[in-house]
Scaffold this active site. Sequence first.
Site, PDB file in Angstrom:
ATOM      1  N   ARG A 365       0.855  -1.195   0.000  1.00  0.00           N
ATOM      2  CA  ARG A 365       0.000   0.000   0.000  1.00  0.00           C
ATOM      3  C   ARG A 365       0.888   1.242   0.000  1.00  0.00           C
ATOM      4  O   ARG A 365       1.998   1.244   0.535  1.00  0.00           O
ATOM      5  CB  ARG A 365      -0.896   0.018   1.241  1.00  0.00           C
ATOM      6  CG  ARG A 365      -1.930   1.141   1.171  1.00  0.00           C
ATOM      7  CD  ARG A 365      -2.581   1.453   2.496  1.00  0.00           C
ATOM      8  NE  ARG A 365      -3.522   2.571   2.348  1.00  0.00           N
ATOM      9  CZ  ARG A 365      -4.055   3.237   3.345  1.00  0.00           C
ATOM     10  NH1 ARG A 365      -3.761   2.921   4.586  1.00  0.00           N
ATOM     11  NH2 ARG A 365      -4.895   4.234   3.120  1.00  0.00           N
ATOM     12  N   HIS A 366       0.402   2.319  -0.611  1.00  0.00           N
ATOM     13  CA  HIS A 366       1.139   3.583  -0.665  1.00  0.00           C
ATOM     14  C   HIS A 366       1.335   4.172   0.731  1.00  0.00           C
ATOM     15  O   HIS A 366       0.719   3.742   1.722  1.00  0.00           O
ATOM     16  CB  HIS A 366       0.390   4.590  -1.545  1.00  0.00           C
ATOM     17  CG  HIS A 366      -1.008   4.866  -1.067  1.00  0.00           C
ATOM     18  ND1 HIS A 366      -1.298   5.670   0.013  1.00  0.00           N
ATOM     19  CD2 HIS A 366      -2.210   4.414  -1.516  1.00  0.00           C
ATOM     20  CE1 HIS A 366      -2.598   5.718   0.201  1.00  0.00           C
ATOM     21  NE2 HIS A 366      -3.191   4.961  -0.711  1.00  0.00           N
ATOM     22  N   HIS A 551      -3.228   0.363  -3.606  1.00  0.00           N
ATOM     23  CA  HIS A 551      -4.045   0.844  -2.495  1.00  0.00           C
ATOM     24  C   HIS A 551      -4.286  -0.289  -1.501  1.00  0.00           C
ATOM     25  O   HIS A 551      -3.956  -1.446  -1.767  1.00  0.00           O
ATOM     26  CB  HIS A 551      -5.357   1.395  -3.044  1.00  0.00           C
ATOM     27  CG  HIS A 551      -5.151   2.349  -4.186  1.00  0.00           C
ATOM     28  ND1 HIS A 551      -5.046   3.703  -4.029  1.00  0.00           N
ATOM     29  CD2 HIS A 551      -5.004   2.120  -5.524  1.00  0.00           C
ATOM     30  CE1 HIS A 551      -4.848   4.285  -5.203  1.00  0.00           C
ATOM     31  NE2 HIS A 551      -4.823   3.336  -6.135  1.00  0.00           N
TER      32      HIS A 551
END
Length: 624
Positions: A365-366, A551
Amino acid sequence: MAAAETQLYAKVSNKHKGRGTTSLLDPLLGMGFPAHTALKALAATGRKTAEEACDWLRCHRNDPSLDDPIPQEYALFLCPTGSLLEKLQEFWRESKRQCTKNRAHEVFPHITLCDFFTCEDHKVECLYEALKRAGDRILGSFPSVVPLVLHSSVSYLGFFVNDSPADVIRELALTFATEASVLADCTVKPCTKQLHLTLAHKFYPHHQRTLEELARAIHPGHSCQWTAALYSRDMRFVHYQTLRALFQYKPQNVDELTLSPGDYIFVDPTQQEEASEGWVIGISQRTGCQGFLPENYTEPASESDTWVKHRTYTFSLAMDLMSRKDGEASSRQNGEPHPSQTSRDISSIQALQATIARRSVLVVRHGERVDQIFGKSWLQQCSTPDGKYYRPDLNFPYSLPRRRNGIKDFENDPPLSSCGIFQSRMAGEALLDSGIRVTSVFTSPALRCVQTARHILEELKLEKRIKIRVEPGIFEWTKWESGKTTPALMTPDELKEANFNVSTEYRPAFPLASLLPAESYDEYVERCAVSVGRIISACPRDAGVILIVSHSSALDSCTRPLLGLPPRDSGDFAQLVRKVPSLGMCFCEENREEGKWELVSPPVKTLTHGSNSAFNWRNWLPGS
């Protein structure tokens, strides 16, 4: 020892001595285990060693059903090996990826010889003898090649076995059933109708053409040694759902189950009224105990994962082999112990090579995004009246890349915060220390994901050697994006102009223009599954890590297709992914030997972080 148990033990021991085999009961009885539970443990572990049976008994010391006279169910299958098995496993994997899971994926490739039947624990050795006698009788006439003819219908796809080879295989099944009836006093139903090796069953009709195309790549003429394999299962849990534990769980209450990674749990879907949301009631295969467990600590498993392999008989013109599961115990030739060290050495080398050459996918995930900290009005906080950017807080980024419509394009495509950049660099530094070899990088087109990928690559010293490939197919579920249109995202050309080392040659599975606003959950998971398939196919099959930066939702939607798992319920999906922190990771490894992907521990530790309140130094002025 009770009189009845003494008589039972004497009866079993005499049978063993009559055949010249060493009793596995003696060491168990010497440890003080009752005969009936010792026999139950031996049957439940495939009668391999007394040590395994002893471990089973110790794990089941609190099993409320330990003394119940419940026998195992047994079945006989004809299983392919060699290059044919490899092709079948490839079909299993690709059919899951392209068409989701169907009923055939619950069991390994096989031809059923005898349906499941019960056998008392003290008569299991008699089944082994029945298998050997049946194999010996058919060995000389067993076909050197078993012809397989592809058959397809709207709900079934598989190979049929016809002509004289089918007659020989039916004779094998009938002989085993007859011998088992005489030796073990079992009622065995041999399969005498159309013999078949199922490829797909109860699939969606619109997947039929794709499955047929995949099946045509399997050439029945591939070299193969066929093995008759005897398996058993716990008859109590035939209609239960099977879960596999992914993580360790220590009970917080007396009515909860202890979980260790790899444990299998049997769950009755009809008896979950007492369970709270996110929890289920299950029975542990490892301990036999029942209790509550957190469902998000588990994943669905295949039915056959909990079956126990007992004995096999391999047919070949040059070899008659009676072996124990995985070659761990001594193999038998003509019923006598016979070493197979060469086979074990080859298997060990192959397993080592498979481990070394294992391909992996790391989904990340970012990092922290600015609107996550400063809210929806973050853009107004950092914009001057003439539309220029300035930095009102140190957690705002130092600068923003130039966009065609100016600063307003960042409203629904926010950048990383300063802490998000720091988190990304920390993760990259940890990945460098872990020693993994990243060979390719794919990201969602969201700016925060591209930024996260760049900072990770910079810490890995790969920012100039590996180009970032932007794949819109792994963008966030658009239903969760604000507005009635998809966000204005930067194109690869725009990212390149902003000094991101992105590939402008990569052709994505889903172009930016194909993203639908407010798509359904089914559309979203299908998009991710197709995109992951394209990503895997775009990368070479040599060893290395494919890094996917996306995401929180991608940790589920981009890994389940690889693992051959169906999509979660949308409600469970939403609850699970909202708990993923910045730089949360899921790591999948390809097990080529077994023809599947597995979820394993990520190469670096979790990054835990917290938020703080806004600080104003003026609050410290006198009188404030």
